[in-house]
Design a protein around this motif. Structure first.
Motif, PDB file in Angstrom:
ATOM      1  N   LEU A 127       0.828  -1.207   0.000  1.00 59.35           N
ATOM      2  CA  LEU A 127       0.000   0.000   0.000  1.00 59.35           C
ATOM      3  C   LEU A 127       0.862   1.256   0.000  1.00 59.35           C
ATOM      4  N   PHE A 128       2.152   1.081   0.287  1.00 64.36           N
ATOM      5  CA  PHE A 128       3.043   2.221   0.249  1.00 64.36           C
ATOM      6  C   PHE A 128       3.813   2.279  -1.063  1.00 64.36           C
ATOM      7  N   THR A 129       4.291   1.111  -1.524  1.00 66.40           N
ATOM      8  CA  THR A 129       5.127   1.133  -2.723  1.00 66.40           C
ATOM      9  C   THR A 129       4.288   1.202  -4.003  1.00 66.40           C
ATOM     10  N   LEU A 130       3.194   0.456  -4.043  1.00 68.11           N
ATOM     11  CA  LEU A 130       2.406   0.415  -5.281  1.00 68.11           C
ATOM     12  C   LEU A 130       0.914   0.630  -5.001  1.00 68.11           C
ATOM     13  N   PRO A 131       0.579   1.745  -4.360  1.00 65.52           N
ATOM     14  CA  PRO A 131      -0.824   1.891  -3.930  1.00 65.52           C
ATOM     15  C   PRO A 131      -1.820   1.828  -5.085  1.00 65.52           C
ATOM     16  N   ILE A 132      -1.458   2.405  -6.236  1.00 68.20           N
ATOM     17  CA  ILE A 132      -2.445   2.457  -7.315  1.00 68.20           C
ATOM     18  C   ILE A 132      -2.690   1.051  -7.875  1.00 68.20           C
ATOM     19  N   LEU A 133      -1.618   0.226  -7.881  1.00 64.90           N
ATOM     20  CA  LEU A 133      -1.822  -1.154  -8.347  1.00 64.90           C
ATOM     21  C   LEU A 133      -2.623  -1.954  -7.327  1.00 64.90           C
ATOM     22  N   ALA A 134      -2.384  -1.700  -6.045  1.00 65.09           N
ATOM     23  CA  ALA A 134      -3.147  -2.413  -5.019  1.00 65.09           C
ATOM     24  C   ALA A 134      -4.641  -2.115  -5.158  1.00 65.09           C
ATOM     25  N   VAL A 135      -5.001  -0.837  -5.317  1.00 62.78           N
ATOM     26  CA  VAL A 135      -6.433  -0.539  -5.442  1.00 62.78           C
ATOM     27  C   VAL A 135      -6.974  -1.046  -6.783  1.00 62.78           C
ATOM     28  N   SER A 136      -6.123  -1.074  -7.817  1.00 63.53           N
ATOM     29  CA  SER A 136      -6.586  -1.622  -9.094  1.00 63.53           C
ATOM     30  C   SER A 136      -6.908  -3.106  -8.961  1.00 63.53           C
ATOM     31  N   PHE A 137      -6.019  -3.847  -8.284  1.00 59.89           N
ATOM     32  CA  PHE A 137      -6.295  -5.268  -8.086  1.00 59.89           C
ATOM     33  C   PHE A 137      -7.550  -5.458  -7.242  1.00 59.89           C
ATOM     34  N   ALA A 138      -7.725  -4.582  -6.267  1.00 61.35           N
ATOM     35  CA  ALA A 138      -8.938  -4.663  -5.451  1.00 61.35           C
ATOM     36  C   ALA A 138     -10.174  -4.512  -6.335  1.00 61.35           C
ATOM     37  N   ASN A 139     -10.087  -3.590  -7.279  1.00 59.64           N
ATOM     38  CA  ASN A 139     -11.224  -3.372  -8.165  1.00 59.64           C
ATOM     39  C   ASN A 139     -11.444  -4.559  -9.098  1.00 59.64           C
ATOM     40  N   VAL A 140     -10.349  -5.219  -9.483  1.00 56.21           N
ATOM     41  CA  VAL A 140     -10.497  -6.434 -10.290  1.00 56.21           C
ATOM     42  C   VAL A 140     -11.212  -7.503  -9.467  1.00 56.21           C
ATOM     43  N   TRP A 141     -10.768  -7.644  -8.224  1.00 62.39           N
ATOM     44  CA  TRP A 141     -11.369  -8.643  -7.336  1.00 62.39           C
ATOM     45  C   TRP A 141     -12.865  -8.404  -7.218  1.00 62.39           C
ATOM     46  N   ARG A 142     -13.209  -7.131  -7.077  1.00 63.21           N
ATOM     47  CA  ARG A 142     -14.604  -6.818  -6.830  1.00 63.21           C
ATOM     48  C   ARG A 142     -15.448  -6.849  -8.099  1.00 63.21           C
ATOM     49  N   GLY A 143     -14.885  -6.461  -9.235  1.00 65.93           N
ATOM     50  CA  GLY A 143     -15.727  -6.220 -10.403  1.00 65.93           C
ATOM     51  C   GLY A 143     -15.730  -7.301 -11.470  1.00 65.93           C
TER      52      GLY A 143
END
Lengths: 306, 283
Positions: A168-184
């Motif tokens: 969440l510190f080094t690659l926050p935008i990728l972490a939230v992108s993967f979260a969105n993949v998981w959800r959507g």
């Protein structure tokens, strides 16, 4: 058959009966009134108000009156590194999570499910759909715990003797992108399952008999036959992803710094945390315009289909 | 010699099935990890951020969060907010769908296109002006104001779904009612709505579930802590007292998610797997 009752208010115009006809037409269309009033007051109203505020310097506090500032908010936006940063992050977020992630993974899952055995198919469907059905905030927390420094992902990497890091510190935008993949992803999976089920069996079978490889069949038969679903799905995914707020808010609040601050989070930050309603709304208006453009393209796609 | 030709084909098919199964199981495992955290942590009073099987599983987390302040009040708020908004959406959508489905006129098509257009607009984007508007007309921090907005935001899609379901009811049936002198309202109430029971159920459940999970709208429009729905009150687990009780957070998340999960199961039973939406999306 009394078709006359059903053919609508603008049929043959008898000049004598015009006032009565008009009254009847009004009565007939009166059921539209409650919905129309709500839509005008709470949807069209705010959109109109949005257009107005975006051209003012409205603030939440510390200002007596609001004045008209023309294009200043927009000029400010395009000169503001924080805004440009949000635009870039929104593009990354949309590209990674919606176009590459949800869309491709959804198609892959739908295609694999046609071949897989029944229990596996049921299990996959249940798990992926559960991720979709959970409320946005719960999904946000779950993926926060997954990516957090002391979280599950690093635990797994440790087990595999791979280097762990503070995602969440080094690659926050990728972490939230993967979260969105998981959800959507479930949404794309549903759309593509329906589309693939509509491809006639004979077409794929005869291609198979003719000796087409799996890749050739995918490229020359499957994809062209479901291209409308692909268009629809990309459009809807993108629109959904453009307005994601809760997921990102729960995971990173746009941080660290502003490294996962997509446009909706930037808008919230400017309008509410920095109290710049006018500027925040100008950003919102830009987002709305992008959404409207996508909507129009989507309507075009649908019209082709009808 | 048909046998040798058939056998390799079968094994190839079996091999493909095995490969597909393996690939799906791998993806499923990745999707399941966060869900496993949710379930396991809710039974673990010493839950951390990692997935782990609880040492001594107990229901303590659930009993800790099942209080008025943490669970019952927010859930009741959610129910009031989403229940009233859903009732309003469904009633308005059913009324609006009737003329759109039954009569033809030069403005019904533009009306429908506008509706379809607004289903796609990112509602997040208009929340700032909605907030400013609500402050101005004194609707801010009121449950009914928030419910009115939630209802309107969901209305375009509800009208669209409802109209598509209503188109499936043959017109002949209400023509009989018309010749008997029934008004449009009687035709809608007595003839059409009873026939499209499943359609109305789907619209209702879907609308409710979407609102139940909505975070941004109540987050902005409701301010007093005692009015917050569960989607917003969940944040009180963070920050207030420093340490986060992850087990309790998981337990509360499960309690809060259960109604929507059950409702979705109900719709998919009724319509075979979420394809009501697929159909709606394809127009």
């Amino acid at each position: 058959m009394s078709r006359a009752a059903a053919t609508g208010a603008y049929g043959t115009a008898g000049s004598v009966a015009r006032p009565r006809r008009r009254a009847r037409a009004l009565l007939r269309w009166s059921p539209l009134a409650p919905a129309t009033i709500l839509l005008l007051l709470f949807l069209a109203g705010p959109i109109g108000y949005c257009v107005y505020i975006a051209f003012t310097d409205m603030q939440l506090t510390g200002q007596e009156s609001t004045s008209f500032v023309g294009l200043a908010n927009f000029r400010r936006a395009f000169g503001d590194p924080a805004f440009l940063n949000a635009v870039v992050l929104t593009l990354v977020f949309t590209l990674v999570s919606s176009i590459l992630g949800q869309n491709t993974l959804g198609l892959a899952l739908a295609a694999l499910m046609r071949r897989a055995s029944r229990p596996v198919r049921t299990l996959t469907g249940a798990v992926v759909l559960t991720a979709w059905v959970l409320p946005e905030i719960v999904a946000g927390f779950l993926l926060y715990t997954f990516f957090e420094r002391r979280g599950t992902l690093n635990a797994i990497l440790d087990q595999l003797h791979l280097p762990s890091q503070n995602w969440l510190f080094t690659l926050p935008i990728l972490a939230v992108s993967f979260a969105n993949v998981w959800r959507g992803t479930a949404f794309s999976m549903l759309i593509y399952s329906a589309a693939l089920a509509e491809i006639p069996q004979e077409v794929t079978e005869s291609a198979e008999v003719d000796g087409a490889s799996g890749r050739q069949r995918l490229w020359h038969i499957t994809l062209p036959m479901i291209r409308r679903s692909i268009g629809t799905n990309l459009m809807l995914n993108t629109l959904q992803t453009l307005s994601v707020f809760g997921l990102i808010w729960a995971m990173t609040r746009g941080g660290p710094g502003s490294r996962s601050q997509t446009l909706p989070v930037f808008m919230y930050d400017q309008a509410f945390l920095k109290s710049l309603i006018g500027y925040g709304t100008a950003v919102a208006l830009l987002l709305l315009v992008v959404g409207a453009l996508f909507s129009v393209v989507y309507l075009r796609l649908l019209r082709e289909e009808v | 010699m048909p046998a040798p030709a058939v056998r390799p084909l079968l094994t190839r098919r079996a091999r493909h099935r095995l490969a597909a199964d393996a690939a799906l199981l791998a993806v499923t495992a990745a999707f399941a990890v966060p869900l496993a955290w949710l379930v396991l942590s809710s039974f673990d009073t010493e839950a951390t951020l990692r997935v782990k099987v609880p040492g001594s599983p107990s229901l303590d987390n659930f009993s800790a969060v099942l209080t008025d302040e943490i669970t019952f009040t927010p859930m009741l708020n959610s129910l009031l907010l989403c229940g009233s908004a859903t009732a309003l959406t469904v009633a308005c959508a059913a009324l609006a769908a009737y003329p759109l489905s039954r009569y033809r006129s030069r403005f019904s098509r533009p009306y429908l296109l506008t509706i379809l257009f607004s289903t796609c607009l990112p509602i997040t984007a208009i929340m700032v002006p909605v907030y400013a508007l609500f402050v101005r007309v004194n609707l801010i921090d009121t449950l009914y104001g928030t419910a009115l907005f939630l209802a309107t935001a969901q209305l375009p899609f509800a009208i669209w779904l409802m109209k598509n379901f209503m188109d499936g009811i043959p017109r002949v049936l209400e023509e009989a009612a018309w010749t008997d002198g029934a008004s449009w309202f009687q035709a809608l109430w007595r003839v059409i709505l009873p026939l499209m029971g499943p359609g109305v159920t789907v619209v209702t459940i879907y609308t409710f579930a979407i609102m139940w999970g909505n975070f941004f709208v109540p987050f902005l429009l409701l301010l007093s802590p005692d009015q917050l729905p569960a989607s917003v009150s969940i944040f009180t687990f963070f920050g207030n007292y420093g340490a986060i009780a992850f087990g309790q957070l998981a337990a509360f998340s499960i309690l809060y998610s259960t109604p929507v999960v059950l409702l979705y199961v109900l719709i998919s039973r009724r319509l075979g797997g979420g394809f009501a939406l697929g159909g709606a999306v394809k127009g």
